[in-house]
Design a protein around this motif. Structure first.
Motif, mmCIF file in Angstrom:
data_model
loop_
_atom_site.group_PDB
_atom_site.id
_atom_site.type_symbol
_atom_site.label_atom_id
_atom_site.label_comp_id
_atom_site.label_asym_id
_atom_site.label_seq_id
_atom_site.Cartn_x
_atom_site.Cartn_y
_atom_site.Cartn_z
ATOM 1 N N UNK A 199 -3.018 -21.572 12.737
ATOM 2 C CA UNK A 199 -4.243 -20.997 12.187
ATOM 3 C C UNK A 199 -4.304 -21.050 10.676
ATOM 4 N N UNK A 200 -5.523 -21.190 10.168
ATOM 5 C CA UNK A 200 -5.756 -21.217 8.724
ATOM 6 C C UNK A 200 -7.004 -20.402 8.399
ATOM 7 N N UNK A 201 -7.047 -19.899 7.181
ATOM 8 C CA UNK A 201 -8.204 -19.163 6.663
ATOM 9 C C UNK A 201 -8.374 -19.568 5.205
ATOM 10 N N UNK A 202 -9.060 -20.694 4.954
ATOM 11 C CA UNK A 202 -9.132 -21.213 3.585
ATOM 12 C C UNK A 202 -9.704 -20.223 2.572
ATOM 13 N N UNK A 203 -10.646 -19.380 2.976
ATOM 14 C CA UNK A 203 -11.246 -18.437 2.040
ATOM 15 C C UNK A 203 -10.441 -17.148 1.935
ATOM 16 N N UNK A 204 -10.028 -16.613 3.077
ATOM 17 C CA UNK A 204 -9.323 -15.334 3.063
ATOM 18 C C UNK A 204 -7.867 -15.439 2.662
ATOM 19 N N UNK A 205 -7.250 -16.598 2.889
ATOM 20 C CA UNK A 205 -5.833 -16.761 2.574
ATOM 21 C C UNK A 205 -5.579 -18.172 2.048
ATOM 22 N N UNK A 206 -6.101 -18.464 0.852
ATOM 23 C CA UNK A 206 -6.017 -19.834 0.330
ATOM 24 C C UNK A 206 -4.594 -20.298 0.039
ATOM 25 N N UNK A 207 -3.678 -19.372 -0.257
ATOM 26 C CA UNK A 207 -2.314 -19.782 -0.544
ATOM 27 C C UNK A 207 -1.639 -20.409 0.663
ATOM 28 N N UNK A 208 -1.746 -19.736 1.814
ATOM 29 C CA UNK A 208 -1.164 -20.269 3.041
ATOM 30 C C UNK A 208 -1.894 -21.535 3.468
ATOM 31 N N UNK A 209 -3.220 -21.566 3.284
ATOM 32 C CA UNK A 209 -3.983 -22.772 3.625
ATOM 33 C C UNK A 209 -3.497 -23.962 2.801
ATOM 34 N N UNK A 210 -3.284 -23.743 1.518
ATOM 35 C CA UNK A 210 -2.824 -24.823 0.644
ATOM 36 C C UNK A 210 -1.456 -25.329 1.089
ATOM 37 N N UNK A 211 -0.573 -24.403 1.458
ATOM 38 C CA UNK A 211 0.761 -24.782 1.920
ATOM 39 C C UNK A 211 0.675 -25.622 3.193
ATOM 40 N N UNK A 212 -0.076 -25.159 4.181
ATOM 41 C CA UNK A 212 -0.153 -25.868 5.463
ATOM 42 C C UNK A 212 -0.887 -27.202 5.328
#
Length: 266
Positions: A199-212
């Motif tokens: 799962x990803x949440x580009x707006x709510x959790x951009x740090x994890x999105x960028x990593x994945x």
């Protein structure tokens, strides 16, 4: 298999047994039926406001090719981590998730956020599952201690990233990069064709999105989850409880944003 008939049979089972609520999420790896929700023989399916947005890596190629497909910056971080004094340990035992739990609990306390299903749920699954179907925990160890870990589930040809947690001490060691690469190696060795990054949440959790997103996969979004309750009272009561839970969870959430490496649970 007649997918629509299968889905409707599950709904009828729920109605006949007054068994609460049945929810069905479309597979992230297959095309959903042309009609979604499927036509119902009994009470109509309701479409929820939940869908699933994730990144999927296709593993049906050599590991060297998978490594080359990593984005350059992500691969550089992996290379740097492999030069650190970190030991990677895979734990398939019945107590693997219990071992992971203190890492997760510490990051929840520090950051104030959590997954809907945490280690306590998977710790109950672990001993009940057959050995080949247990969630796997992978740990990064430094100076004799677990400093980061991930939980992945390898089943039916697909690996799924379930939980992750890291300590602040693990950040300069690039432990998250080594753990994800170890998960890819493990899944590849077990013959998994796909790795769902959970799962990803580009707006709510951009740090994890960028990593994945640096891992070279493709973004996939499923159609909404559908549900059918055994009665309107049950369905309404469940939704009320869920709204209460989400509000309470949001009130205590300090979401991680920014950065190249996820700090904590994901």
């Amino acid at each position: 298999v007649d997918y629509a008939a299968l889905v409707d049979a599950l709904g009828m089972w729920c109605l006949e047994r007054r068994a609460g609520t049945v929810r069905i999420a479309p597979s992230v790896l297959t095309e959903p039926p042309s009609t979604w929700p499927p036509a119902a023989g009994g009470r109509a399916w309701e479409t929820s406001d939940q869908d699933y947005f994730t990144i999927v890596m296709d593993l049906d190629r050599p590991l060297d090719d998978l490594r080359k497909a990593l984005k350059q910056k992500w691969r550089n971080q992996l290379n740097a981590g492999q030069r650190k004094e970190l030991e990677i340990e895979v734990d398939d035992s019945p107590v693997a998730v219990a071992r992971f739990a203190p890492l997760y609990d510490a990051i929840v306390t520090r950051k104030g956020f959590a997954s809907v299903l945490g280690p306590d749920f998977y710790d109950r699954v672990q001993p009940a599952a057959v050995e080949s179907d247990r969630p796997t925990a992978i740990f990064a160890r430094h100076e004799g201690e677990d400093v980061a870990g991930v939980v992945v589930w390898l089943r039916s040809g697909t690996a799924t990233y379930i939980l992750g947690a890291s300590t602040e001490a693990s950040m300069p060691l690039k432990a998250s990069y080594l753990l994800q690469w170890a998960a890819i190696e493990r899944a590849h060795a077990r013959g998994c064709r796909h790795y769902d990054l959970g799962g990803i949440d580009p707006e709510g959790n951009p740090g994890v999105y960028h990593f994945k997103s640096g891992m070279g996969g493709r973004e996939v979004r499923t159609p909404p989850v559908i549900e059918r309750a055994s009665s309107r009272v049950v369905g309404s009561g469940l939704k009320t409880l869920e709204r209460f839970y989400r509000k309470r969870r949001a009130a205590r959430t300090d979401q991680v944003v920014g950065g190249d490496e996820p700090s904590g649970a994901s």
